[in-house]
Motif scaffolding. Structure first.
Motif, PDB file in Angstrom:
ATOM      1  N   VAL A 280     116.178 -29.307  51.311  1.00 30.48           N
ATOM      2  CA  VAL A 280     117.270 -28.695  50.546  1.00 30.48           C
ATOM      3  C   VAL A 280     117.654 -27.396  51.238  1.00 30.48           C
ATOM      4  N   ALA A 281     118.888 -27.007  51.076  1.00 33.22           N
ATOM      5  CA  ALA A 281     119.373 -25.784  51.706  1.00 33.22           C
ATOM      6  C   ALA A 281     119.195 -24.598  50.764  1.00 33.22           C
ATOM      7  N   HIS A 282     119.136 -23.411  51.346  1.00 40.24           N
ATOM      8  CA  HIS A 282     119.032 -22.159  50.596  1.00 40.24           C
ATOM      9  C   HIS A 282     120.264 -21.312  50.872  1.00 40.24           C
ATOM     10  N   CYS A 283     120.455 -20.335  49.979  1.00 38.23           N
ATOM     11  CA  CYS A 283     121.609 -19.451  50.136  1.00 38.23           C
ATOM     12  C   CYS A 283     121.143 -18.008  50.209  1.00 38.23           C
ATOM     13  N   ASP A 284     121.640 -17.284  51.169  1.00 38.73           N
ATOM     14  CA  ASP A 284     121.294 -15.874  51.344  1.00 38.73           C
ATOM     15  C   ASP A 284     122.560 -15.025  51.205  1.00 38.73           C
ATOM     16  N   LYS A 285     122.381 -13.777  50.696  1.00 36.05           N
ATOM     17  CA  LYS A 285     123.480 -12.818  50.534  1.00 36.05           C
ATOM     18  C   LYS A 285     124.548 -13.333  49.565  1.00 36.05           C
ATOM     19  N   LEU A 286     124.088 -13.935  48.476  1.00 37.65           N
ATOM     20  CA  LEU A 286     125.025 -14.445  47.475  1.00 37.65           C
ATOM     21  C   LEU A 286     125.630 -13.276  46.696  1.00 37.65           C
ATOM     22  N   PRO A 287     126.950 -13.191  46.575  1.00 36.90           N
ATOM     23  CA  PRO A 287     127.578 -12.092  45.830  1.00 36.90           C
ATOM     24  C   PRO A 287     127.166 -12.104  44.357  1.00 36.90           C
ATOM     25  N   PRO A 288     127.070 -10.942  43.721  1.00 43.39           N
ATOM     26  CA  PRO A 288     126.610 -10.877  42.327  1.00 43.39           C
ATOM     27  C   PRO A 288     127.554 -11.517  41.322  1.00 43.39           C
ATOM     28  N   TYR A 289     128.816 -11.714  41.678  1.00 47.16           N
ATOM     29  CA  TYR A 289     129.756 -12.313  40.732  1.00 47.16           C
ATOM     30  C   TYR A 289     129.663 -13.840  40.700  1.00 47.16           C
ATOM     31  N   VAL A 290     128.820 -14.430  41.555  1.00 45.93           N
ATOM     32  CA  VAL A 290     128.619 -15.882  41.539  1.00 45.93           C
ATOM     33  C   VAL A 290     127.575 -16.215  40.479  1.00 45.93           C
ATOM     34  N   ILE A 291     127.949 -17.048  39.517  1.00 44.39           N
ATOM     35  CA  ILE A 291     127.030 -17.416  38.438  1.00 44.39           C
ATOM     36  C   ILE A 291     126.075 -18.498  38.911  1.00 44.39           C
ATOM     37  N   GLU A 292     126.599 -19.521  39.584  1.00 46.80           N
ATOM     38  CA  GLU A 292     125.756 -20.577  40.134  1.00 46.80           C
ATOM     39  C   GLU A 292     126.479 -21.245  41.298  1.00 46.80           C
ATOM     40  N   TRP A 293     125.702 -21.976  42.096  1.00 48.38           N
ATOM     41  CA  TRP A 293     126.284 -22.670  43.241  1.00 48.38           C
ATOM     42  C   TRP A 293     125.538 -23.969  43.462  1.00 48.38           C
ATOM     43  N   ARG A 294     126.177 -24.866  44.205  1.00 45.39           N
ATOM     44  CA  ARG A 294     125.527 -26.105  44.632  1.00 45.39           C
ATOM     45  C   ARG A 294     126.198 -26.573  45.914  1.00 45.39           C
ATOM     46  N   LEU A 295     125.499 -27.436  46.627  1.00 47.52           N
ATOM     47  CA  LEU A 295     126.050 -28.026  47.843  1.00 47.52           C
ATOM     48  C   LEU A 295     126.228 -29.516  47.654  1.00 47.52           C
ATOM     49  N   GLU A 296     127.247 -30.032  48.249  1.00 42.89           N
ATOM     50  CA  GLU A 296     127.479 -31.474  48.291  1.00 42.89           C
ATOM     51  C   GLU A 296     127.521 -31.892  49.756  1.00 42.89           C
ATOM     52  N   PRO A 297     126.510 -32.639  50.263  1.00 44.65           N
ATOM     53  CA  PRO A 297     125.366 -33.208  49.546  1.00 44.65           C
ATOM     54  C   PRO A 297     124.311 -32.152  49.212  1.00 44.65           C
ATOM     55  N   GLU A 298     123.301 -32.556  48.395  1.00 39.48           N
ATOM     56  CA  GLU A 298     122.273 -31.617  47.956  1.00 39.48           C
ATOM     57  C   GLU A 298     121.096 -31.561  48.932  1.00 39.48           C
ATOM     58  N   THR A 299     120.833 -32.654  49.650  1.00 40.26           N
ATOM     59  CA  THR A 299     119.721 -32.679  50.607  1.00 40.26           C
ATOM     60  C   THR A 299     120.240 -33.088  51.986  1.00 40.26           C
ATOM     61  N   PHE A 300     119.434 -32.751  53.013  1.00 38.78           N
ATOM     62  CA  PHE A 300     119.867 -32.960  54.395  1.00 38.78           C
ATOM     63  C   PHE A 300     118.724 -33.570  55.215  1.00 38.78           C
ATOM     64  N   ASP A 301     119.119 -34.427  56.154  1.00 42.46           N
ATOM     65  CA  ASP A 301     118.145 -35.013  57.081  1.00 42.46           C
ATOM     66  C   ASP A 301     117.879 -34.037  58.209  1.00 42.46           C
ATOM     67  N   CYS A 302     116.611 -33.802  58.487  1.00 40.85           N
ATOM     68  CA  CYS A 302     116.224 -32.836  59.522  1.00 40.85           C
ATOM     69  C   CYS A 302     115.314 -33.543  60.533  1.00 40.85           C
ATOM     70  N   MET A 303     115.425 -33.125  61.784  1.00 42.25           N
ATOM     71  CA  MET A 303     114.569 -33.730  62.817  1.00 42.25           C
ATOM     72  C   MET A 303     114.452 -32.799  64.005  1.00 42.25           C
ATOM     73  N   VAL A 304     113.329 -32.984  64.708  1.00 52.20           N
ATOM     74  CA  VAL A 304     113.136 -32.285  65.963  1.00 52.20           C
ATOM     75  C   VAL A 304     113.744 -33.166  67.042  1.00 52.20           C
ATOM     76  N   VAL A 305     114.764 -32.645  67.756  1.00 52.02           N
ATOM     77  CA  VAL A 305     115.487 -33.464  68.728  1.00 52.02           C
ATOM     78  C   VAL A 305     114.676 -33.629  69.990  1.00 52.02           C
ATOM     79  N   GLU A 306     114.256 -32.516  70.538  1.00 52.87           N
ATOM     80  CA  GLU A 306     113.477 -32.586  71.779  1.00 52.87           C
ATOM     81  C   GLU A 306     112.847 -31.244  72.011  1.00 52.87           C
ATOM     82  N   ASP A 307     111.858 -31.198  72.849  1.00 53.62           N
ATOM     83  CA  ASP A 307     111.265 -29.924  73.215  1.00 53.62           C
ATOM     84  C   ASP A 307     112.187 -29.205  74.190  1.00 53.62           C
ATOM     85  N   ALA A 308     112.445 -27.971  73.869  1.00 52.78           N
ATOM     86  CA  ALA A 308     113.283 -27.188  74.786  1.00 52.78           C
ATOM     87  C   ALA A 308     112.528 -26.896  76.065  1.00 52.78           C
ATOM     88  N   LEU A 309     113.236 -26.929  77.192  1.00 55.83           N
ATOM     89  CA  LEU A 309     112.603 -26.683  78.510  1.00 55.83           C
ATOM     90  C   LEU A 309     112.536 -25.193  78.768  1.00 55.83           C
TER      91      LEU A 309
END
Length: 309
Positions: A280-309
């Motif tokens: 799931v994603a997180h939100c940083d530096k959210l303005p105080p006037y925001v009551i709530e938030w959500r993302l569409e989609p709610e979850t994300f696929d994550c993977m390690v692509v390759e080792d950096a050289l």
């Protein structure tokens, strides 16, 4: 001798009037009253083990002094915790100066305290098993269109001390309020609600004050890019999809687009500890006037692509 009954009746009436007149006057006298103390000392019984005799010189009408001299019933006095000073074991002392606050509770109305005969009075409060647990609000709220709660319902106090047997206390993790229901809300509300009592247990509070802030909102949508945080050196980390639609509910009237000041990100440390690779994603530096938030989609696929050289 015929007038004797009449004479005696007049004499009795005169004596009664004289007695009533005199007893209605103010006098100073010594009185002693048994006092049963109650308090909210943490970790202690609510009631003292026994009544304590409290003696004082007081000023009152003769009727009142006579009543007090023949009083056998305990005066029930609730003493604030700050007025009780621990004196060892189960003993707590109240100084004469602090006891003066409770004059009307001890002697009743119409009595003026002159002085207590003792400098301190000692009450005993037995120790009890106790546990402090949070209070949970039980409520359902339905709002008018474009209105919502600005945050969770606030409770004062938000925790209570529960007393009872150890095995019963072990099973208690929270105390709940009686159920509240609200319909068509468009403004803030507040009040007092009773707590649901647990059988065999005593609570430090029987009710709490609640408040629910209700505000008008406007919904804003923005396409945002997801950043990644805490990626170790030498690791190429990928998030799919890399963009999402952020939905913000902001206090009305609308201000600037909150997406311009906040950042959405996925934490690599959460990915490393997950089994599915979805995060799931997180939100940083959210303005105080925001009551709530959500993302569409709610979850994300994550993977390690390759080792950096």
């Amino acid at each position: 001798m015929k007038n004797w009954p009449h004479f005696l009746l007049c004499l009795l009436l005169s004596a009664s009037i004289w007695l009533i007149h005199n007893l209605a006057q103010d006098y100073a006298g010594l009185v002693t009253v048994p006092v049963m103390a109650h308090s909210a000392l943490k970790g202690r019984a609510a009631d003292a083990k026994e009544a304590v005799m409290v003696s004082a010189r007081c000023s009152a009408t003769g009727f009142k002094l006579l009543q007090l001299k023949h009083q056998r019933r305990d005066a029930q006095v609730s003493i604030h915790e700050e007025d009780l000073v621990w004196a060892g074991e189960d003993k707590y002392q109240v100084s004469a100066a602090e006891m003066a606050k409770y004059t009307s509770d001890i002697f009743g109305d119409g009595v003026t305290l002159i002085t207590f005969l003792n400098q301190n009075y000692t009450f005993e409060f037995a120790a009890e098993n106790y546990k402090t647990v949070p209070v949970k609000a039980v409520f359902s709220a339905y709002y008018k269109p474009q209105y919502m709660a600005a945050g969770p319902m606030k409770l004062v106090p938000d925790s209570v001390t529960v007393y009872g047997e150890a095995d019963k206390l072990a099973a208690i993790e929270e105390v709940v309020t009686r159920s509240l229901t609200f319909n068509d809300l468009s403004k803030s509300k507040g009040g007092v609600v009773r707590l649901v009592e647990e059988p065999g247990l005593r609570m430090s509070d029987r009710d709490v004050t609640w408040s629910l802030e209700v505000v008008r909102y406007v919904e804003l949508r923005s396409k945002v890019r997801l950043a990644v945080h805490n990626v170790p050196a030498g690791v190429a980390f990928s998030v799919y999809p890399s963009h999402a639609e952020a939905v913000f509910r902001c206090e009305f009237p609308a201000r600037e687009d909150p997406a311009e000041s906040c950042e959405f990100y996925v934490d690599y440390a959460e990915f490393a500890s997950s089994h599915s690779g979805r995060c799931v994603a997180h939100c940083d530096k959210l303005p105080p006037y925001v009551i709530e938030w959500r993302l569409e989609p709610e979850t994300f696929d994550c993977m390690v692509v390759e080792d950096a050289l």
